[in-house]
Design an enzyme around this catalytic site. Structure first.
Site, PDB file in Angstrom:
ATOM      1  N   GLU A   1     -93.432-121.799 -27.667  1.00 13.88           N
ATOM      2  CA  GLU A   1     -94.017-121.600 -26.368  1.00 13.88           C
ATOM      3  C   GLU A   1     -92.958-120.738 -25.651  1.00 13.88           C
ATOM      4  O   GLU A   1     -92.649-121.166 -24.342  1.00 13.88           O
ATOM      5  CB  GLU A   1     -93.973-123.115 -25.515  1.00 13.88           C
ATOM      6  CG  GLU A   1     -94.840-124.151 -26.047  1.00 13.88           C
ATOM      7  CD  GLU A   1     -94.277-125.382 -25.366  1.00 13.88           C
ATOM      8  OE1 GLU A   1     -93.720-125.584 -24.605  1.00 13.88           O
ATOM      9  OE2 GLU A   1     -95.146-126.528 -25.687  1.00 13.88           O
TER      10      GLU A   1
ATOM     11  N   CYS B   1     -87.398-112.860   7.542  1.00 11.91           N
ATOM     12  CA  CYS B   1     -86.476-113.385   8.401  1.00 11.91           C
ATOM     13  C   CYS B   1     -85.646-114.615   7.615  1.00 11.91           C
ATOM     14  O   CYS B   1     -85.834-115.482   8.359  1.00 11.91           O
ATOM     15  CB  CYS B   1     -87.150-113.814   9.879  1.00 11.91           C
ATOM     16  SG  CYS B   1     -87.767-112.272  10.419  1.00 11.91           S
TER      17      CYS B   1
END
Ligand SMILES: *Cc1c(COP(=O)(O)O)cnc(C)c1O
Length: 432
Positions: free
Chosen positions: A280, A356
């Site tokens: 995988e 921010c």
């Protein structure tokens, strides 16, 4: 010319196309992917784990969560990849992209009953169960639907992968898998084999991501093999072992993953043991194939350090701040003089975005040549766990994703607009 190269004038190219020109046409921030890179890494991986004379059957299921763009899934599916999924959403993606249902493996600790039902309805190849409660639910749902659920047990063999804590999944104290230490996995596998509504598929293991050494894989695989052999000796059917993903990449962009060494290690452990193998891989296929291109907005001299403020931010690529991850950062145009400047350390700066948060950075304390406002900067190795983790924090619409294949740039996900984002909300209190 495939992958990321520079021409004689120092222009960064992606599969031969000029990155600056693409940034100009599509705007920034923008993700650019090399289609050829995806295909070559996938085929190299498959070659490495399944050489022609391999003494076992192998299946490679690309881990969709690394980069789940439909176009990329279709490319890989056409090259023979199956899909490793971790949600019903990813299942829909994989199916829509043309992955054959029996080439889909469903992993993850928290599958809902709706997701289990959908997976059984779609007749996917394998569900990897991660807890006794989940296993019982799968058996009940399958019985209720009158179908037989193909189930493997994901086990936790208590191995430290030596990776960042947030992407380590192999230790006993993580939420993943069923422990092998105390006989629980063995008991559960026996239970599973006794259910009429379950077809046993074997065992699965995945100990973490961005593993840069083979030793932890080897320890985990040996433990898996030991358990599988014991189960077989006790009469259980253990047709396949799913070896997970996790192979790391070089975020300095100096080497590509050593698939061959990994394949040889696997062969050393599993040759002639009579198990089919599943893999995988996610990051090792996808990471090297993408870059995030941003534009320089401002240069700012802080009190103690310099900042290069760019138009890409943590909402576009969260890995640096989430995992303290390093991504190589370089100007899209870098001629010889500029390389010299870097060697002599022209500026050392943090590359930061407009969000921010002090954690909003793409790189810290980086050596850069003298760049100016408007210059394009490439954040390398952003093909895995990059675009898939984009958010709209600070009401920043998602960047566009562009895939280059055979000399053509394809928009595989258009840039979102603020209007797109606002249209997803309802406001019962708007002034009329
Ligand atoms: C995330 C994940 C993978 C892929 O990991 P990579 O490090 O990207 O190769 C494979 N299997 C499972 C179960 C996963 O959760």
């Amino acid at each position: 010319m495939t992958g990321f190269t520079r021409d004689e004038d120092g222009r960064l190219l992606i599969d031969g196309l000029d990155v600056a020109e693409l940034a100009e046409s599509y705007g920034t921030p923008v993700y650019l992917y090399s289609g050829a890179g995806f295909l070559s890494h996938f085929s190299q991986f498959r070659q490495a784990v399944a050489p022609k004379d391999a003494p076992y059957q192998t299946k490679v299921h690309y881990a969709v969560k690394a980069n789940s763009a439909l176009a990329i899934l279709s490319l890989l599916a056409q090259a023979g990849a199956g899909a490793d999924i971790v949600s019903g959403g990813e299942m829909q993606r994989a199916l829509q992209a043309g992955v054959a249902p029996d080439h889909i493996v469903f992993s993850g600790v928290g599958k809902s009953s709706d997701e289990i039902r959908a997976a059984l309805s779609a007749k996917i190849g394998q569900i990897n169960a991660e807890s006794p409660a989940e296993l019982h639910l799968i058996a009940d749902i399958a019985a209720d639907m009158g179908v037989i659920a193909p189930v493997a047990l994901r086990v936790n063999v208590n191995v430290d992968p030596g990776s960042h804590a947030k992407i380590s999944t192999g230790q006993r104290n993580t939420k993943f898998g069923i422990s092998t230490d105390d006989g629980e996995a063995e008991r559960l596998y026996h239970w599973l084999c006794a259910q009429d509504s379950i077809k046993p598929c074997g065992l699965a293991v995945h100990i973490g991501s961005q593993l840069t050494k083979l030793a932890p894989f080897e320890t985990a695989y040996q433990a898996l093999l030991e358990l599988a052999d014991r189960l077989r000796e006790n009469g259980c059917d253990v047709p396949q072992l799913d070896l997970g993903g996790g192979l790391g990449v070089d975020y300095n962009c100096e080497t590509t993953p050593d698939f061959d060494a990994y394949g040889k290690m696997v062969a050393r452990i599993f040759a002639n043991r009579g198990y089919d193998l599943g893999f995988e891989p996610g990051r090792s296929i996808a990471a090297d194939q993408g870059i995030l291109v941003v534009s320089t907005l401002y240069l700012k001299d802080g009190a103690d350090k310099q900042f290069v403020i760019v138009d890409g931010a943590m909402n576009d690529l969260i890995r640096p701040t989430l995992y303290e991850a390093y991504h190589k950062i370089e100007p899209v145009l870098m001629n010889g003089d500029m390389s010299q400047e870097i060697k002599s350390g022209q500026i050392t700066a943090d590359i930061v975005g407009p969000v921010c948060e002090t954690g909003d950075y793409l790189g810290q304390d980086r050596q850069l040549p003298s760049i100016t406002s408007g210059d394009y900067i490439a954040v390398r190795s952003a093909g895995a766990y990059g675009a898939v983790m984009m958010s709209n924090y600070n009401t920043r619409p998602e960047a566009a994703e562009i895939l280059v294949l055979d000399g053509t740039a394809h928009v595989i996900r258009p840039r979102r607009t603020v209007a797109d984002l606002l249209a997803l909300e309802t406001n019962p209190f708007a002034a009329s």
